[in-house]
Design a protein around this motif. Structure first.
Motif, mmCIF file in Angstrom:
data_model
loop_
_atom_site.group_PDB
_atom_site.id
_atom_site.type_symbol
_atom_site.label_atom_id
_atom_site.label_comp_id
_atom_site.label_asym_id
_atom_site.label_seq_id
_atom_site.Cartn_x
_atom_site.Cartn_y
_atom_site.Cartn_z
ATOM 1 N N GLN A 1 16.576 66.854 17.448
ATOM 2 C CA GLN A 1 16.152 67.139 16.082
ATOM 3 C C GLN A 1 16.908 68.313 15.461
ATOM 4 O O GLN A 1 16.613 68.709 14.341
ATOM 5 N N MET A 2 17.872 68.847 16.147
ATOM 6 C CA MET A 2 18.520 70.084 15.683
ATOM 7 C C MET A 2 19.724 69.793 14.801
ATOM 8 O O MET A 2 20.521 68.899 15.065
ATOM 9 N N VAL A 3 19.833 70.605 13.741
ATOM 10 C CA VAL A 3 20.994 70.587 12.860
ATOM 11 C C VAL A 3 21.787 71.863 13.101
ATOM 12 O O VAL A 3 21.228 72.961 13.077
ATOM 13 N N VAL A 4 23.085 71.725 13.352
ATOM 14 C CA VAL A 4 23.924 72.873 13.668
ATOM 15 C C VAL A 4 24.952 73.068 12.561
ATOM 16 O O VAL A 4 25.769 72.188 12.298
ATOM 17 N N LEU A 5 24.877 74.215 11.904
ATOM 18 C CA LEU A 5 25.858 74.579 10.888
ATOM 19 C C LEU A 5 26.816 75.584 11.496
ATOM 20 O O LEU A 5 26.425 76.685 11.866
ATOM 21 N N LEU A 6 28.071 75.187 11.621
ATOM 22 C CA LEU A 6 29.055 76.015 12.306
ATOM 23 C C LEU A 6 29.927 76.760 11.304
ATOM 24 O O LEU A 6 30.666 76.143 10.541
ATOM 25 N N PRO A 7 29.865 78.089 11.300
ATOM 26 C CA PRO A 7 30.749 78.895 10.458
ATOM 27 C C PRO A 7 32.088 79.102 11.155
ATOM 28 O O PRO A 7 32.393 78.456 12.153
ATOM 29 N N SER A 8 32.855 80.015 10.684
ATOM 30 C CA SER A 8 34.101 80.379 11.358
ATOM 31 C C SER A 8 33.774 81.061 12.678
ATOM 32 O O SER A 8 32.989 82.001 12.725
ATOM 33 N N GLY B 1 15.107 72.093 12.842
ATOM 34 C CA GLY B 1 15.581 73.169 11.987
ATOM 35 C C GLY B 1 17.080 73.353 12.114
ATOM 36 O O GLY B 1 17.788 72.547 12.710
ATOM 37 N N ASN B 2 17.553 74.455 11.530
ATOM 38 C CA ASN B 2 18.988 74.722 11.477
ATOM 39 C C ASN B 2 19.371 75.837 12.428
ATOM 40 O O ASN B 2 18.682 76.849 12.511
ATOM 41 N N LEU B 3 20.459 75.637 13.116
ATOM 42 C CA LEU B 3 21.058 76.714 13.884
ATOM 43 C C LEU B 3 22.268 77.196 13.106
ATOM 44 O O LEU B 3 23.274 76.503 12.979
ATOM 45 N N ILE C 1 28.531 70.620 22.059
ATOM 46 C CA ILE C 1 27.319 70.139 21.408
ATOM 47 C C ILE C 1 27.172 68.659 21.738
ATOM 48 O O ILE C 1 28.043 67.851 21.405
ATOM 49 N N ARG C 2 26.083 68.312 22.392
ATOM 50 C CA ARG C 2 25.840 66.937 22.806
ATOM 51 C C ARG C 2 24.424 66.526 22.412
ATOM 52 O O ARG C 2 23.476 67.255 22.634
ATOM 53 N N ASN C 3 24.307 65.341 21.868
ATOM 54 C CA ASN C 3 23.006 64.738 21.585
ATOM 55 C C ASN C 3 22.135 65.617 20.700
ATOM 56 O O ASN C 3 21.065 66.081 21.096
ATOM 57 N N CYS C 4 22.601 65.896 19.499
ATOM 58 C CA CYS C 4 21.764 66.580 18.522
ATOM 59 C C CYS C 4 21.807 65.779 17.216
ATOM 60 O O CYS C 4 22.542 64.798 17.089
ATOM 61 N N LYS C 5 20.995 66.207 16.257
ATOM 62 C CA LYS C 5 20.808 65.417 15.044
ATOM 63 C C LYS C 5 22.028 65.458 14.142
ATOM 64 O O LYS C 5 22.474 64.429 13.619
ATOM 65 N N GLU C 6 22.567 66.650 13.933
ATOM 66 C CA GLU C 6 23.637 66.783 12.950
ATOM 67 C C GLU C 6 24.479 68.016 13.231
ATOM 68 O O GLU C 6 23.963 69.047 13.652
ATOM 69 N N VAL C 7 25.771 67.891 13.009
ATOM 70 C CA VAL C 7 26.674 69.033 13.078
ATOM 71 C C VAL C 7 27.471 69.084 11.783
ATOM 72 O O VAL C 7 28.104 68.110 11.385
ATOM 73 N N ASP C 8 27.413 70.222 11.116
ATOM 74 C CA ASP C 8 28.176 70.421 9.891
ATOM 75 C C ASP C 8 29.238 71.476 10.164
ATOM 76 O O ASP C 8 28.946 72.644 10.358
ATOM 77 N N CYS C 9 30.485 71.047 10.214
ATOM 78 C CA CYS C 9 31.576 71.955 10.547
ATOM 79 C C CYS C 9 32.569 72.088 9.406
ATOM 80 O O CYS C 9 33.720 72.478 9.608
ATOM 81 N N ARG C 10 32.117 71.782 8.197
ATOM 82 C CA ARG C 10 33.035 71.846 7.049
ATOM 83 C C ARG C 10 33.515 73.254 6.758
ATOM 84 O O ARG C 10 34.565 73.442 6.146
ATOM 85 N N TYR C 11 32.747 74.266 7.183
ATOM 86 C CA TYR C 11 33.109 75.656 6.896
ATOM 87 C C TYR C 11 33.646 76.370 8.134
ATOM 88 O O TYR C 11 33.727 77.577 8.165
ATOM 89 N N MET C 12 34.025 75.575 9.097
ATOM 90 C CA MET C 12 34.385 76.152 10.388
ATOM 91 C C MET C 12 35.886 76.078 10.615
ATOM 92 O O MET C 12 36.480 75.019 10.525
#
Length: 334
Positions: free
Chosen positions: A255-262, A236-238, A271-282
């Motif tokens: 299996q974790m997806v991390v969406l990083l805001p500001s 799921g998403n954090l 963050i180590r060894n996870c599925k995905e990090v989205d930092c475009r909005y961070m």
């Protein structure tokens, strides 16, 4: 009085003794006569000799008490006779069993039921318990002074209590509870109530069967530090209420997806060894002191996101690095 091996069997004659600190294998019979005792840091329950009911007369105990060897309690009535609920001056309590897969789960539950402490307790640790569910008093909102709660090595527990209703808890650790697959509204508490009103730090560690938890469903008004480690099935998403975080650590959650805001308040991000990090909005370089992204399965154009969305001149000499697919990218501002 300080001892390291054995206490004398005649110690019951020390009727005016008030402080007793020691680490021993067993407790002498005379301890139950020490009715004026104020401090007893360690009480090991042995297979032979005195049982836990010896605590009955020690009604003036205060400070911290560590009770170990609870797997040696053979009669739950002895746990109730210990009268922990009547010891209103205890601040911290550790209840520890030596974990065993074949132990009597029902007996463990009855023993834990009988060891309910006074509602003024400030710190509680339950470790090695083998029941499938914790006693109803664990997480009861009547514990209005409880600040720190640690549940560790309760490997057969299938669910967590309603911890979100604890009014004063600031620090919560849930560790090596292998039977838990979901963390849902039962953990957060009644949907119509405020959840975790004072929680500041939350840790989920070594939860190898945990598959489902969505923290964005709950408001954490004071949460500033979140650590999730070794939860390989958690998917799921954090995202959500992260903007006030000062520390965020996620390790080995494949299996974790991390969406990083500001995250303007952040001082540590790892963050180590996870599925995905989205930092475009961070806005990652507001006031951070430490940033590490390591072995992310899905790159999500990490390098481009950092290069385009952040002002490196704000770093003032801080070193920011991240790893993507085992390659290191690092930036140092002038």
């Amino acid at each position: 009085m300080l001892a390291s091996k054995k206490l004398p069997s005649s110690m019951g004659n020390l009727l005016n003794l008030r402080h007793l600190e020691f680490v021993v294998d067993g407790m002498p019979m005379g301890v139950k006569e020490l009715k004026n005792l104020r401090a007893l840091s360690y009480f090991p329950v042995g297979k032979d000799g005195v049982n836990i009911s010896a605590l009955l007369n020690l009604k003036f105990l205060r400070g911290a008490l560590c009770i170990t060897g609870l797997e040696n309690v053979t009669d739950a009535l002895h746990a109730r006779e210990a009268n922990l609920i009547g010891k209103k001056d205890l601040d911290a309590l550790l209840l520890e069993w030596k974990y065993d897969d074949v132990r009597n789960e029902r007996l463990d539950r009855d023993v834990l039921d009988g060891l309910q402490p006074h509602g003024k307790l400030k710190e509680l640790t339950v470790k090695g318990y083998s029941g499938m569910e914790l006693s109803s008093w664990v997480g009861d909102p009547s514990f209005h002074n409880l600040v720190t709660l640690c549940l560790e090595d309760c490997k057969k527990c299938r669910c967590l209590p309603h911890l979100g209703l604890l009014p004063s808890v600031k620090h919560l650790v849930v560790k090596r509870m292998y039977g838990i697959k979901r963390v849902d509204h039962e953990f957060h508490g009644d949907r119509n109530m405020n959840h975790f009103p004072k929680l500041e730090t939350l840790q989920f560690m070594n939860m190898v069967q945990l598959e489902e938890w969505n923290p964005s469903e709950v408001e954490f008004p004071c949460l500033s530090e979140l650590t999730i480690k070794d939860c390989p099935k958690l998917s799921g998403n954090l995202s959500g209420h992260l903007s006030s975080f000062k520390k965020l650590v996620i390790r080995n959650c494949d299996q974790m997806v991390v969406l990083l805001p500001s995250l303007q308040m952040l001082s540590k991000l790892e963050i180590r060894n996870c599925k995905e990090v989205d930092c475009r909005y961070m806005n990652v370089f507001g006031s951070q002191n430490s940033l590490v992204l390591h072995e992310i399965s899905n790159n999500v154009t990490l390098k481009e996101a950092f290069m385009q969305g952040n002002n490196f001149e704000q770093n003032h000499g801080r070193y920011i690095s991240f790893y993507a697919t085992n390659k290191l990218y690092g930036y140092q501002s002038n």
